[in-house]
Scaffold this active site. Structure first.
Site, PDB file in Angstrom:
ATOM      1  N   ASP A  67       0.815  -1.224   0.000  1.00  8.47           N
ATOM      2  CA  ASP A  67       0.000   0.000   0.000  1.00  8.47           C
ATOM      3  C   ASP A  67       0.843   1.266   0.000  1.00  8.47           C
ATOM      4  O   ASP A  67       2.050   1.225   0.219  1.00  8.47           O
ATOM      5  CB  ASP A  67      -0.975  -0.008   1.196  1.00  8.47           C
ATOM      6  CG  ASP A  67      -0.349  -0.602   2.459  1.00  8.47           C
ATOM      7  OD1 ASP A  67       0.877  -0.558   2.591  1.00  8.47           O
ATOM      8  OD2 ASP A  67      -1.106  -1.111   3.304  1.00  8.47           O
ATOM      9  N   ASN A 136      -7.939  -3.047  14.096  1.00  9.95           N
ATOM     10  CA  ASN A 136      -9.313  -3.342  13.665  1.00  9.95           C
ATOM     11  C   ASN A 136      -9.369  -4.561  12.739  1.00  9.95           C
ATOM     12  O   ASN A 136     -10.404  -4.864  12.168  1.00  9.95           O
ATOM     13  CB  ASN A 136      -9.930  -2.127  12.971  1.00  9.95           C
ATOM     14  CG  ASN A 136      -9.166  -1.723  11.716  1.00  9.95           C
ATOM     15  OD1 ASN A 136      -8.173  -2.354  11.363  1.00  9.95           O
ATOM     16  ND2 ASN A 136      -9.633  -0.691  11.044  1.00  9.95           N
ATOM     17  N   HIS A 138      -7.480  -4.925   9.956  1.00  5.44           N
ATOM     18  CA  HIS A 138      -7.155  -4.686   8.538  1.00  5.44           C
ATOM     19  C   HIS A 138      -5.869  -5.399   8.147  1.00  5.44           C
ATOM     20  O   HIS A 138      -4.978  -5.605   8.964  1.00  5.44           O
ATOM     21  CB  HIS A 138      -7.141  -3.187   8.197  1.00  5.44           C
ATOM     22  CG  HIS A 138      -5.957  -2.399   8.677  1.00  5.44           C
ATOM     23  ND1 HIS A 138      -6.035  -1.054   8.971  1.00  5.44           N
ATOM     24  CD2 HIS A 138      -4.665  -2.745   8.895  1.00  5.44           C
ATOM     25  CE1 HIS A 138      -4.833  -0.626   9.338  1.00  5.44           C
ATOM     26  NE2 HIS A 138      -4.003  -1.624   9.313  1.00  5.44           N
ATOM     27  N   GLU A 143      -9.857  -2.235   5.095  1.00  6.72           N
ATOM     28  CA  GLU A 143     -10.494  -1.946   6.382  1.00  6.72           C
ATOM     29  C   GLU A 143     -11.774  -2.790   6.521  1.00  6.72           C
ATOM     30  O   GLU A 143     -12.359  -3.213   5.513  1.00  6.72           O
ATOM     31  CB  GLU A 143     -10.868  -0.452   6.448  1.00  6.72           C
ATOM     32  CG  GLU A 143      -9.691   0.508   6.250  1.00  6.72           C
ATOM     33  CD  GLU A 143      -8.799   0.643   7.492  1.00  6.72           C
ATOM     34  OE1 GLU A 143      -8.808  -0.248   8.360  1.00  6.72           O
ATOM     35  OE2 GLU A 143      -8.061   1.652   7.569  1.00  6.72           O
TER      36      GLU A 143
HETATM   37  C1  F6R Z   1       1.399  -1.713   6.151  1.00  8.74           C
HETATM   38  C2  F6R Z   1       0.044  -2.256   6.201  1.00  8.74           C
HETATM   39  C3  F6R Z   1      -0.734  -2.306   7.468  1.00  8.74           C
HETATM   40  C4  F6R Z   1       0.105  -2.577   8.717  1.00  8.74           C
HETATM   41  C5  F6R Z   1      -0.778  -2.547   9.968  1.00  8.74           C
HETATM   42  C6  F6R Z   1       0.039  -2.748  11.229  1.00  8.74           C
HETATM   43  O1  F6R Z   1       1.924  -1.787   4.838  1.00  8.74           O
HETATM   44  O2  F6R Z   1      -0.453  -2.619   5.193  1.00  8.74           O
HETATM   45  O3  F6R Z   1      -1.726  -3.289   7.345  1.00  8.74           O
HETATM   46  O4  F6R Z   1       0.728  -3.825   8.584  1.00  8.74           O
HETATM   47  O5  F6R Z   1      -1.442  -1.330  10.041  1.00  8.74           O
HETATM   48  O6  F6R Z   1       0.894  -1.651  11.389  1.00  8.74           O
HETATM   49  P1  F6R Z   1       2.015  -1.654  12.514  1.00  8.74           P
HETATM   50  O7  F6R Z   1       3.027  -2.681  12.102  1.00  8.74           O
HETATM   51  O8  F6R Z   1       2.604  -0.256  12.451  1.00  8.74           O
HETATM   52  O9  F6R Z   1       1.347  -1.963  13.801  1.00  8.74           O
END
Ligand code: F6R
Length: 242
Positions: A67, A136, A138, A143
């Protein structure tokens, strides 16, 4: 599903890096799906160290990031482009033209999503998709929703996600409102999925994702259907598993 729990973050990082390095060593033209965020930083550090010690080369690898924020300059320190340069790409021999990240500044975002899907299709199957998880549920920036989208698309970030990512920006207001993300269809098509989670704050969502009902309201729960899912947890993130 293969769940491995580690009593330290170091051991978890080492295990994650070893799985990725092992794939590249046995399959030098592997296609990797990569993630950003706090979780994979230590894994990337160890991959860089493995490269510096001559244990692996990324010359034949193709990488697709999950992303990128919409509307954030590529050079902004919090763009995922900058993140990948800082933590991995600038330190290894992966050719720039083989390192793909969606362009969140494309004039035509829909065309950019289609271009990204085409590139992934041309590369063949993603061999290993590295994932973190949001509080959440995701994965990528898919989401929770009544329905999920198969391919790359523009998504409105959940307020919870913007709050969680405020720690990387000055405040939640500075976190972009939208992102381009790979869809769950693409993620689930990967041959192997490596889900990495650390921290007690993720223990509830880990339990829901891995043992709860499979529902689009918790996108990570769809991973339960994947035939080759490897989950690396620190003991805090594993704390609520039965
Ligand atoms: C990042 C992504 C997100 C993160 C998730 C956890 O490329 O796609 O899904 O993996 O938000 O983020 P952290 O590791 O910062 O807790």
């Amino acid at each position: 599903m293969n769940i491995l729990t580690f009593d330290s973050g170091d051991k978890l990082n080492e295990a994650g890096a070893n799985i990725i390095a092992g794939l590249i060593q046995t399959q030098p033209t592997a296609v990797l799906g990569l993630a950003t965020g706090g979780t994979p930083v230590g894994i990337y550090e160890r991959l860089v160290s493995g490269f510096r010690r001559g244990l692996l080369s990324f010359r034949g690898v193709t990488a697709f990031n999950l992303d990128e924020y919409v509307g954030l300059d590529r050079q902004h320190p919090q763009s995922y482009y900058s993140y990948m340069q800082k933590h991995l790409f600038a330190h290894i021999d992966l050719p720039a033209e083989q390192a793909h990240i969606p362009d969140g500044n494309a004039a035509d975002l829909q065309a950019e999503c289609e271009r990204y899907d085409r590139l992934i299709a041309e590369a063949g199957q993603i061999d290993l998709q590295l994932l973190g998880i949001g509080h959440n549920g995701h994965i990528g920036f898919n989401e929770p929703a009544h329905a999920l989208i198969r391919g790359t698309h523009v998504v409105d970030l959940a307020e919870e996600t913007r709050k969680a990512n405020a720690r990387f920006f000055g405040s939640a207001d500075e976190v972009p409102k939208q992102a381009i993300t790979m869809g769950v269809g693409t993620i689930l098509k990967a041959k192997t999925i490596l889900l990495v989670v650390r921290g007690a704050d993720k223990a509830d969502i880990v339990r829901r994702a891995l043992t709860g009902p499979i529902t689009t309201e918790c996108p990570a729960s769809l991973l339960q259907t994947h035939p080759h899912l490897v989950v690396l947890l620190d003991k805090d993130a594993a704390g609520r598993l039965p």
